[in-house]
Scaffold this active site. Structure first.
Site, PDB file in Angstrom:
ATOM      1  NE  ARG A   1      -2.494   0.828   3.614  1.00 13.24           N
ATOM      2  CZ  ARG A   1      -2.637   2.011   4.229  1.00 13.24           C
ATOM      3  NH1 ARG A   1      -3.389   2.948   3.677  1.00 13.24           N
ATOM      4  NH2 ARG A   1      -2.061   2.243   5.385  1.00 13.24           N
TER       5      ARG A   1
ATOM      6  CD  GLU B   1       1.263 -21.072   3.812  1.00 14.65           C
ATOM      7  OE1 GLU B   1       1.533 -20.116   4.555  1.00 14.65           O
ATOM      8  OE2 GLU B   1       1.081 -22.250   4.214  1.00 14.65           O
TER       9      GLU B   1
ATOM     10  CB  SER C   1      -5.160 -14.001   3.507  1.00 14.44           C
ATOM     11  OG  SER C   1      -3.943 -13.384   3.220  1.00 14.44           O
TER      12      SER C   1
ATOM     13  CB  CYS D   1     -10.495 -18.028  14.590  1.00  8.53           C
ATOM     14  SG  CYS D   1      -8.973 -17.102  14.686  1.00  8.53           S
TER      15      CYS D   1
ATOM     16  CB  VAL E   1      11.461 -20.352   3.790  1.00  4.89           C
ATOM     17  CG1 VAL E   1      12.838 -19.807   4.137  1.00  4.89           C
ATOM     18  CG2 VAL E   1      10.761 -19.439   2.777  1.00  4.89           C
TER      19      VAL E   1
ATOM     20  CG  ASP F   1      -0.424 -17.826  15.631  1.00  5.97           C
ATOM     21  OD1 ASP F   1      -0.867 -16.724  15.984  1.00  5.97           O
ATOM     22  OD2 ASP F   1      -1.142 -18.757  15.233  1.00  5.97           O
TER      23      ASP F   1
ATOM     24  CE1 TYR G   1     -31.461   0.621  31.583  1.00  2.00           C
ATOM     25  CE2 TYR G   1     -31.970   2.967  31.646  1.00  2.00           C
ATOM     26  CZ  TYR G   1     -32.346   1.654  31.839  1.00  2.00           C
ATOM     27  OH  TYR G   1     -33.607   1.356  32.284  1.00  2.00           O
TER      28      TYR G   1
ATOM     29  CD1 TRP H   1     -28.024   0.494  39.662  1.00  2.00           C
ATOM     30  CD2 TRP H   1     -25.900   1.096  39.288  1.00  2.00           C
ATOM     31  NE1 TRP H   1     -27.774   1.622  40.397  1.00  2.00           N
ATOM     32  CE2 TRP H   1     -26.460   2.013  40.193  1.00  2.00           C
ATOM     33  CE3 TRP H   1     -24.565   1.284  38.898  1.00  2.00           C
ATOM     34  CZ2 TRP H   1     -25.744   3.094  40.717  1.00  2.00           C
ATOM     35  CZ3 TRP H   1     -23.855   2.353  39.426  1.00  2.00           C
ATOM     36  CH2 TRP H   1     -24.452   3.247  40.325  1.00  2.00           C
TER      37      TRP H   1
END
Lengths: 451, 451
Positions: free
Chosen positions: B21, B34, B40, B44, B81, B286, B429, B437
């Site tokens: 960018r 990779e 990408s 999860c 790699v 990670d 609220y 509360w």
């Protein structure tokens, strides 16, 4: 010592309860006077009662007079305080037409607020309702009998929009009239446009840019609302034009009022004027003025959440403890059918008025990871001070799991974070709850780019 | 100038995208290697693919190699790699059995992490899966054919619990084995007990306090898991024992590792060791170590949200901009069927380990006003430093609209708020979203009382 509380709703009874927690009867006697019938209720719940989602009025009452009495607080409903004498430290109380005098050492003024009622609404005709107390709501409920099926709600702020939806849900034909060009002027026009779409999607006739000029009445009841854009038939008129602090009694007693017309207090909720603190006189709730911590200015923002906090703070201090209410940052959320609307800090207009130079950034994202079932769009807007990047405010409109995301922004505003610092925030991420870049973070990033 | 990226998932490709960018091809050429097939993607999201809630693998891929190439990034999948030479500033890349050498000016090391595989899992038998990459998940999906209907998941952390639920949803009989006395040891035992109830309520056989001793295999596939509390039949074994950073390659190249075994970086994601910054070598995701901003200690917390942020920061800096990743505060959320579990800051055990003296407060509240339809219980626990009241951490378990409430605590932890200051926070609220509360405020109040 004796504490007298004027007003039996959230602020007053929170004060009474906290003081009671800290001081025993004998050390502190507590009497609360409420001119209406109910104590400690959720006025915010009224639209849901009217809409049939909640059983009222009992469902909306957190603690009734009997519960307060069991807690050692004398509660007198149907008792109106009509005078305060600061020299003799007494109040005059009227009940069933008779007056009596009661003395106090501490006085908590928590008389609340009253819906704004323009001159044209000053008529004995029936069918015109402000919605502020449970009593107001009970009267409206009684009025809503079959055949009265056309409603006009005047004012499209939070209460107006919520009441329009409630009446629509009840099966009435509803027109919502707003003088401004958008509903909910507390959010920016682009966000207000999303709210307008949602209101119209419900089948409510939203009329913006329309000014009410008067009412037509006949046979002792309202028949129509006259506007600068036509006459709107109405069996029921709801006033959603905001509220004014009930400070006439305080003013008559010589208590100083703040610049907003509400009672100004110090951080501990002691009534405070040009001559300093008025010893032993406290104020809390919708009749009081708050400091807006972003603009630095006094404001009148009557909300249940503030009333509860202020009442608690007053009560702790009366009881010999120490607590403060530093102010507000303008957080508010609401639900319009399945649309969730939230804001905190300053809107663009408010930032302008406060003198900030600012940038805005708006992003479209989703409540969940885009691939996760139930992912729906969410629009997030951020307002940041030019040059410094200080987060001034944020607004969110979405269709699920959107509104309470404003809390992350609220805590960030409270702590005077910059949008650049916000981009590093460690917010919760899992696909059922957020994209890997949370909408809050994307909006902060984009505002950072805009600086 | 040439940038080489090792690892094509979130961290590596975020770095590549941000650098692209800021700098044009020619000014900066970018090649990413990779070893797997995908780029990408949302690791999860794997449990939801396995559970059939999401179409995979495509649904989990944010940007495939073709999209990256269109963006001016050379992406080579199926390329591993195998060596880094810091003197000659080259890497050795293996593909289809052949090696080649590629030179770099900047290197982003984003090799990720690998599921922990104890010695007893070191068998050629099939049916044993770690779940870290889309490739792992694809292999598991292929294995899950009719007849293989008994699964044992080892380790009841986030991934273990999510995978157990996914396999249960797929129709398998699932046993979840955990050595500790509770699932999700990242929350306190009292909160873990609520999670345990929920897991058992799903029909998953949760076995806590049980240690795995080995596997039984036959005909080249797993048949059972042997524990100190019996033998558990298994056609499928999923390892949920956490992950280790993939740093062997970095270590072999002489890059310094942090005390956690992951790569330590400075605030700008430059690899940093005892001798200072390694010029032109960046790490993200990670395989990297982070600073826990509450304990002040280094930690290895592999999460997609951190990987994305770190990659972005590395890429901006490589591109000549300025960005920092200050650290994490341990925020994590997950969903177990309809149970929402969230934490931020330090747990009691972590606070203890960090040397804090602390108090805790736990409150039961609701997600909405108690009278509002759909109100369900929510448990909120707060951990605060004794004496100072500093908010150290918070945990939430609820059944709806609970998990993302952790963000308010997360922003409060980030800003080093005290629980007493928190009680004044202006949070959103309205009855459909919160009691007057908010549970966050009640918990902070109660922690304040406990001080």
């Amino acid at each position: 010592m004796r504490l007298i509380v004027i007003g039996g709703d959230a602020a007053g009874m929170s004060a009474a309860s906290q003081a009671r927690r800290l001081l025993k009867p004998g050390d502190l006697d507590i009497a609360a006077f409420e001119r209406g019938e109910y104590t400690s209720y959720s006025a915010c719940g009224i639209p849901y009662w009217v809409g049939g989602l909640v059983d009222g009025p009992d469902g909306l009452i957190a603690r009734d007079p009997a519960a307060h009495r069991a807690n050692g607080i004398e509660v007198h409903t149907g008792h109106e305080v009509t005078g305060i004498d600061l020299r003799s430290r007494t109040v005059t109380v009227r009940s069933s037409g008779a007056d009596r005098t009661e003395s106090f050492d501490h006085l908590v003024y928590a008389a609340g607020a009253t819906p704004v009622r323009p001159a044209w609404a000053d008529t004995p005709a029936k069918g015109i309702f402000g919605v502020q107390t449970l009593g107001d709501a009970a009267a409206l409920q009684e009025w809503l009998e079959p055949g009265r099926d056309t409603a006009v709600v005047i004012g499209a702020g939070y209460i107006g929009v919520e009441m329009a939806e409630a009446l629509q849900r009840r099966g009435l034909r509803v027109t919502l009239v707003e003088r401004a060009g958008q509903p909910m002027s507390t959010v920016d026009p682009d966000m207000g446009a999303l709210v307008a779409d949602s209101i119209r999607g419900l089948g409510i006739a939203l009329r913006t840019g329309v000014t009410v000029q008067g009412l037509e009445t006949a046979d002792g009841q309202v028949r129509a609302v006259v506007t600068d854009d036509g006459v709107l038939p109405a069996d029921v008129v709801v006033l959603g034009l905001g509220v004014r602090p009930n400070t006439a009694l305080a003013d008559a007693a010589g208590l100083p009022l703040g610049v907003t017309g509400a009672l100004a207090t110090d951080l501990r909720q002691r009534v405070t004027g040009p001559d300093g603190i008025v010893e032993g006189v406290w104020a809390a709730g919708d009749c009081t003025q708050v400091t807006h911590l972003v603009s630095g200015r006094p404001a009148h923002i009557p909300l249940g959440t503030h009333a509860n906090k202020q009442g608690r703070v007053a009560g702790i201090n009366i009881g010999g403890g120490y607590a403060t209410f530093p102010g507000v940052i303008g957080t508010a959320i609401t639900k319009i059918c399945d649309l969730e609307v939230a804001r905190t800090g300053l809107s663009s207009k408010e930032a302008e008025a406060a003198g900030f130079r600012y940038v805005t950034a708006t992003v479209e994202s989703t409540n969940r990871a885009g691939y996760f079932p139930g992912a729906v769009p969410m629009t997030v807007k951020v307002i940041a001070e030019k040059d410094t990047g200080l987060l001034l405010g944020a607004q969110i409109v979405g269709r699920a799991e959107a509104a309470k995301r404003i809390d992350a922004f609220a805590v960030a505003v409270w702590n005077r974070m910059t949008v650049t610092e916000m981009t590093a925030l460690d917010l919760g991420y899992a696909p059922p709850y957020a994209p890997v870049w949370d909408p809050v973070l994307i909006a902060a990033r984009k505002a950072g780019d805009a600086l």
